[in-house]
Design a protein around this motif. Structure first.
Motif, short mmCIF file in Angstrom:
data_model
loop_
_atom_site.label_atom_id
_atom_site.label_comp_id
_atom_site.label_asym_id
_atom_site.label_seq_id
_atom_site.Cartn_x
_atom_site.Cartn_y
_atom_site.Cartn_z
N HIS A 100 1.05 -0.95 0.32
CA HIS A 100 0.14 -0.22 -0.18
C HIS A 100 1.12 1.39 0.23
N LEU A 154 -2.39 -1.73 -9.15
CA LEU A 154 -3.37 -1.98 -8.58
C LEU A 154 -4.12 -0.72 -8.73
N ASN A 164 -6.63 2.76 -8.10
CA ASN A 164 -8.09 2.46 -7.22
C ASN A 164 -8.85 3.75 -7.80
N THR A 200 -0.69 -1.35 -4.48
CA THR A 200 -2.04 -0.19 -4.88
C THR A 200 -1.69 1.17 -4.95
#
Length: 446
Positions: free
Chosen positions: A107, A239, A241, A130
């Motif tokens: 993250h 990833l 968001n 992410t």
């Protein structure tokens, strides 16, 4: 599946949208039968770098003692300190060899040595990232420079000038990563001290008034940007968001593989029925939760309110989440102070419109989701990742106060229109876990 998350840490020391998302995601993954652990940068103590084990609820935790400094959103004052080699790289190898995770979910890699990611790669463990912010491309994380202007992207000459005289030093990071800071950060004295220190790190002379970067500065920031790119290049998947975040990341890192995984958090539901209506003679009620940081669009919002005031438009604006300084002459604006995240949804129900005027590229935007889930209309700038969920008529040009004032007026004069979240948006954490399971499998190559 064994999942090792990498983040800044846990509450109460760490707060904000990324921490909330990662914590709630880990909890939900545990409920779905996954074996979940967390690696995070911790305290600075005597001795060499090491990893201390612990636990939090059902999650096994691993604190990196003597990590790299963490710049957060304040920039990097000493580039060398933020990419220093790990003095005990075998500590990361031992951790990964003992855990044997199926996937590492990053993250945020602030504070974690590059040697950890080298070990992940050498052991053949898939790694996903992410896009909670833009730190891989921007030492200040926001792609907004000290003048409050949108940055054109990573370039050592610009980064050096943008971080000069401000930003996080290794010494300040040591204090803000200490246990004493975690215990006392909520006290009145510490809040006052933190506000002063953060102000010093965030404010300086306009970029146009300072000297260009020296060759030495350029070299140091070139090395830092290259260091971040090297870490990001080890990710099997990025990833994104929000669609906007994916577009921006693709522009900076076109060689990476991307999957869209829209963000959310627990307790949200899809709205039903029309938007909140008010009595004809009742002033329109507007709420704002972004704080006073220039890149959150606070100045744009105050200018728009001045325009509405001068026009005689009936409204009230309540400001949450900061100790606000309100411009004189705009009587419709009130400061409501700080509010716990768990109380935001209940507060939202009292308003006609929530405004999100950011001039920085917000990667997701939980306030947008929270308001829409309560059936409250949202007006936001086109720099907000969650703008894709907002009706186009209620999206204004970032930094344009007249456009914001006009959009607010238009939204408040429209009543009874339904507020909705697209049916395919993964608003429930169960849906989020399912999407991530698919992404992990893709990264693993099954």
């Amino acid at each position: 599946m064994k999942i090792l998350h990498v983040s800044l840490g846990l509450p109460p020391l760490r707060t904000g949208g990324m921490t909330r998302y990662s914590v709630e995601l880990m909890q939900s993954q545990c409920q779905h039968g996954h074996e979940v652990s967390l690696l995070y940068p911790g305290r600075f103590l005597p001795g060499r770098t090491r990893v201390n084990g612990g636990s939090w609820q059902e999650v096994s935790t691993y604190e990196v003692v003597n990590p790299l400094p963490i710049p957060l959103t304040y920039g990097v004052a000493e580039p060398g300190a933020f990419m220093a080699p790990c003095d005990t790289p075998e500590a990361y190898v031992e951790l990964l060899s003992s855990l044997v995770p199926d996937v590492v979910h990053v993250h945020c890699f602030q504070g974690i040595h590059a040697e950890f990611f080298d070990a992940v790669e050498n052991l053949g463990i898939p790694c996903v990232f992410t896009t909670h912010d833009y730190y891989p491309a921007c030492p200040r994380t926001t792609l907004i420079n000290k003048d409050g202007e949108s940055c054109e992207g990573p370039m050592p000459e610009r980064c050096a000038v943008c971080c000069r005289g401000v930003g996080m030093t290794a010494k300040k990071s040591r204090v803000m990563q200490s246990r004493l800071y975690a215990v006392t950060k909520g006290s009145a004295f510490m809040r006052t001290l933190i506000k002063r220190i953060k102000g010093e790190m965030a404010v300086s002379q306009p970029i146009k008034a300072v000297e260009p970067a020296s060759p030495g500065e350029v070299e140091r920031f070139s090395a830092l940007l290259g260091y971040n790119v090297r870490i990001l290049s080890k990710m099997s998947l990025i990833l994104a968001n929000s669609p906007m975040t994916e577009r921006i990341y693709r522009g900076f890192f076109p060689q990476a593989r991307y999957v869209l995984v829209p963000g959310t958090h627990s307790g949200l539901n899809r709205p039903t029925g029309p938007a909140r209506t008010r009595k004809k003679d009742e002033p329109a009620k507007i709420a704002y939760f972004g704080g006073m940081k220039p890149y959150k669009g606070y100045g744009t919002l105050m200018n728009a309110c001045t325009l509405l005031h001068e026009k005689g438009f009936g409204f009230s604006l309540d400001l949450y989440g900061d100790d606000y300084v309100i411009p004189a002459g705009v009587s419709e604006v009130s400061s409501m102070g700080m509010v716990p995240p768990e109380e935001v949804r209940g507060i939202l129900r009292a308003y006609d419109v929530v405004v999100v005027p950011s001039i920085c590229h917000e990667t997701c935007g939980f306030v947008v989701l929270e308001a829409l889930s309560e059936g409250i209309r949202v007006v936001c700038s086109d720099a907000v990742g969650a703008a894709s969920l907002v009706q186009p008529d209620y999206v204004f040009k970032a930094g344009d106060a007249p456009d914001l004032a006009h959009t607010l007026e238009r939204s408040l004069l429209s009543t009874g229109e339904p507020v909705f979240i697209p049916a395919d948006y993964p608003i429930k954490l169960d849906d989020q876990v399912s999407l991530l399971d698919e992404a992990y499998e893709m990264a693993i190559g099954r």
